[in-house]
Write a protein that holds these residues in place. Structure first.
Motif, PDB file in Angstrom:
ATOM      1  N   ILE A 100       0.863  -1.182   0.000  1.00  0.00           N
ATOM      2  CA  ILE A 100       0.000   0.000   0.000  1.00  0.00           C
ATOM      3  C   ILE A 100       0.901   1.234   0.000  1.00  0.00           C
ATOM      4  N   SER A 101       0.740   2.082  -0.984  1.00  0.00           N
ATOM      5  CA  SER A 101       1.596   3.272  -1.070  1.00  0.00           C
ATOM      6  C   SER A 101       1.127   4.350  -0.090  1.00  0.00           C
ATOM      7  N   ASP A 102       2.056   5.208   0.288  1.00  0.00           N
ATOM      8  CA  ASP A 102       1.712   6.348   1.129  1.00  0.00           C
ATOM      9  C   ASP A 102       0.651   7.191   0.444  1.00  0.00           C
ATOM     10  N   GLU A 103       0.793   7.393  -0.858  1.00  0.00           N
ATOM     11  CA  GLU A 103      -0.148   8.215  -1.615  1.00  0.00           C
ATOM     12  C   GLU A 103      -1.560   7.651  -1.557  1.00  0.00           C
ATOM     13  N   GLU A 104      -1.672   6.322  -1.624  1.00  0.00           N
ATOM     14  CA  GLU A 104      -2.989   5.680  -1.569  1.00  0.00           C
ATOM     15  C   GLU A 104      -3.659   5.952  -0.216  1.00  0.00           C
ATOM     16  N   VAL A 105      -2.894   5.843   0.861  1.00  0.00           N
ATOM     17  CA  VAL A 105      -3.429   6.089   2.201  1.00  0.00           C
ATOM     18  C   VAL A 105      -3.751   7.572   2.386  1.00  0.00           C
ATOM     19  N   LEU A 106      -2.856   8.446   1.923  1.00  0.00           N
ATOM     20  CA  LEU A 106      -3.097   9.884   2.033  1.00  0.00           C
ATOM     21  C   LEU A 106      -4.389  10.273   1.321  1.00  0.00           C
ATOM     22  N   SER A 107      -4.610   9.696   0.161  1.00  0.00           N
ATOM     23  CA  SER A 107      -5.814   9.986  -0.607  1.00  0.00           C
ATOM     24  C   SER A 107      -7.067   9.429   0.081  1.00  0.00           C
ATOM     25  N   ALA A 108      -6.967   8.201   0.560  1.00  0.00           N
ATOM     26  CA  ALA A 108      -8.122   7.538   1.172  1.00  0.00           C
ATOM     27  C   ALA A 108      -8.558   8.205   2.470  1.00  0.00           C
ATOM     28  N   TYR A 109      -7.609   8.767   3.215  1.00  0.00           N
ATOM     29  CA  TYR A 109      -7.923   9.340   4.522  1.00  0.00           C
ATOM     30  C   TYR A 109      -7.791  10.862   4.565  1.00  0.00           C
ATOM     31  N   GLU A 110      -7.764  11.485   3.388  1.00  0.00           N
ATOM     32  CA  GLU A 110      -7.702  12.944   3.327  1.00  0.00           C
ATOM     33  C   GLU A 110      -8.939  13.528   4.006  1.00  0.00           C
ATOM     34  N   GLY A 111      -8.737  14.472   4.897  1.00  0.00           N
ATOM     35  CA  GLY A 111      -9.835  15.109   5.593  1.00  0.00           C
ATOM     36  C   GLY A 111     -10.272  14.411   6.869  1.00  0.00           C
ATOM     37  N   VAL A 112      -9.725  13.225   7.147  1.00  0.00           N
ATOM     38  CA  VAL A 112     -10.065  12.496   8.369  1.00  0.00           C
ATOM     39  C   VAL A 112      -9.181  12.992   9.507  1.00  0.00           C
ATOM     40  N   MET A 113      -9.798  13.239  10.633  1.00  0.00           N
ATOM     41  CA  MET A 113      -9.057  13.647  11.824  1.00  0.00           C
ATOM     42  C   MET A 113      -8.923  12.435  12.744  1.00  0.00           C
ATOM     43  N   PHE A 114      -7.701  12.135  13.142  1.00  0.00           N
ATOM     44  CA  PHE A 114      -7.420  11.009  14.024  1.00  0.00           C
ATOM     45  C   PHE A 114      -7.139  11.515  15.438  1.00  0.00           C
ATOM     46  N   SER A 115      -7.518  10.708  16.416  1.00  0.00           N
ATOM     47  CA  SER A 115      -7.147  11.002  17.798  1.00  0.00           C
ATOM     48  C   SER A 115      -6.045  10.023  18.191  1.00  0.00           C
ATOM     49  N   ALA A 116      -5.420  10.259  19.312  1.00  0.00           N
ATOM     50  CA  ALA A 116      -4.337   9.387  19.778  1.00  0.00           C
ATOM     51  C   ALA A 116      -4.833   7.949  19.983  1.00  0.00           C
ATOM     52  N   ASP A 117      -6.100   7.774  20.304  1.00  0.00           N
ATOM     53  CA  ASP A 117      -6.649   6.435  20.546  1.00  0.00           C
ATOM     54  C   ASP A 117      -6.981   5.674  19.269  1.00  0.00           C
ATOM     55  N   ASP A 118      -7.039   6.336  18.144  1.00  0.00           N
ATOM     56  CA  ASP A 118      -7.412   5.681  16.897  1.00  0.00           C
ATOM     57  C   ASP A 118      -6.376   4.697  16.408  1.00  0.00           C
ATOM     58  N   LEU A 119      -5.113   5.013  16.623  1.00  0.00           N
ATOM     59  CA  LEU A 119      -4.040   4.179  16.077  1.00  0.00           C
ATOM     60  C   LEU A 119      -3.111   3.743  17.219  1.00  0.00           C
ATOM     61  N   ILE A 120      -3.642   2.937  18.094  1.00  0.00           N
ATOM     62  CA  ILE A 120      -2.848   2.429  19.208  1.00  0.00           C
ATOM     63  C   ILE A 120      -1.897   1.372  18.677  1.00  0.00           C
ATOM     64  N   ILE A 121      -0.641   1.549  18.955  1.00  0.00           N
ATOM     65  CA  ILE A 121       0.389   0.651  18.431  1.00  0.00           C
ATOM     66  C   ILE A 121       0.867  -0.247  19.548  1.00  0.00           C
TER      67      ILE A 121
END
Length: 64
Positions: free
Chosen positions: A43-64
């Motif tokens: 998955i390219s960075d560009e594909e993810v940037l395009s798919a999630y453009e305008g989405v706001m993430f919180s710290a809890d959304d992407l718990i690693i």
């Protein structure tokens, strides 16, 4: 934070989630462990940037 503000580790987690969603939708299957490990190449960075453009993430959304 926006998708452009994610750390590299958060971006990888998002790519894995995106790959999982895409394979479920398009092929009705889950990714293999190998595919998840290779998500950064599949998955390219560009594909993810395009798919999630305008989405706001919180710290809890992407718990690693």
């Amino acid at each position: 934070m926006t998708v452009k503000e994610l750390t590299r580790e958060q971006m990888l987690a998002l790519k894995q989630a995106y790959l999982t969603e895409r394979l479920d939708r398009e092929e009705n299957r889950s990714p293999s462990y190998g595919e998840l490990a290779d998500a950064d190449e599949l998955i390219s960075d560009e594909e993810v940037l395009s798919a999630y453009e305008g989405v706001m993430f919180s710290a809890d959304d992407l718990i690693i």
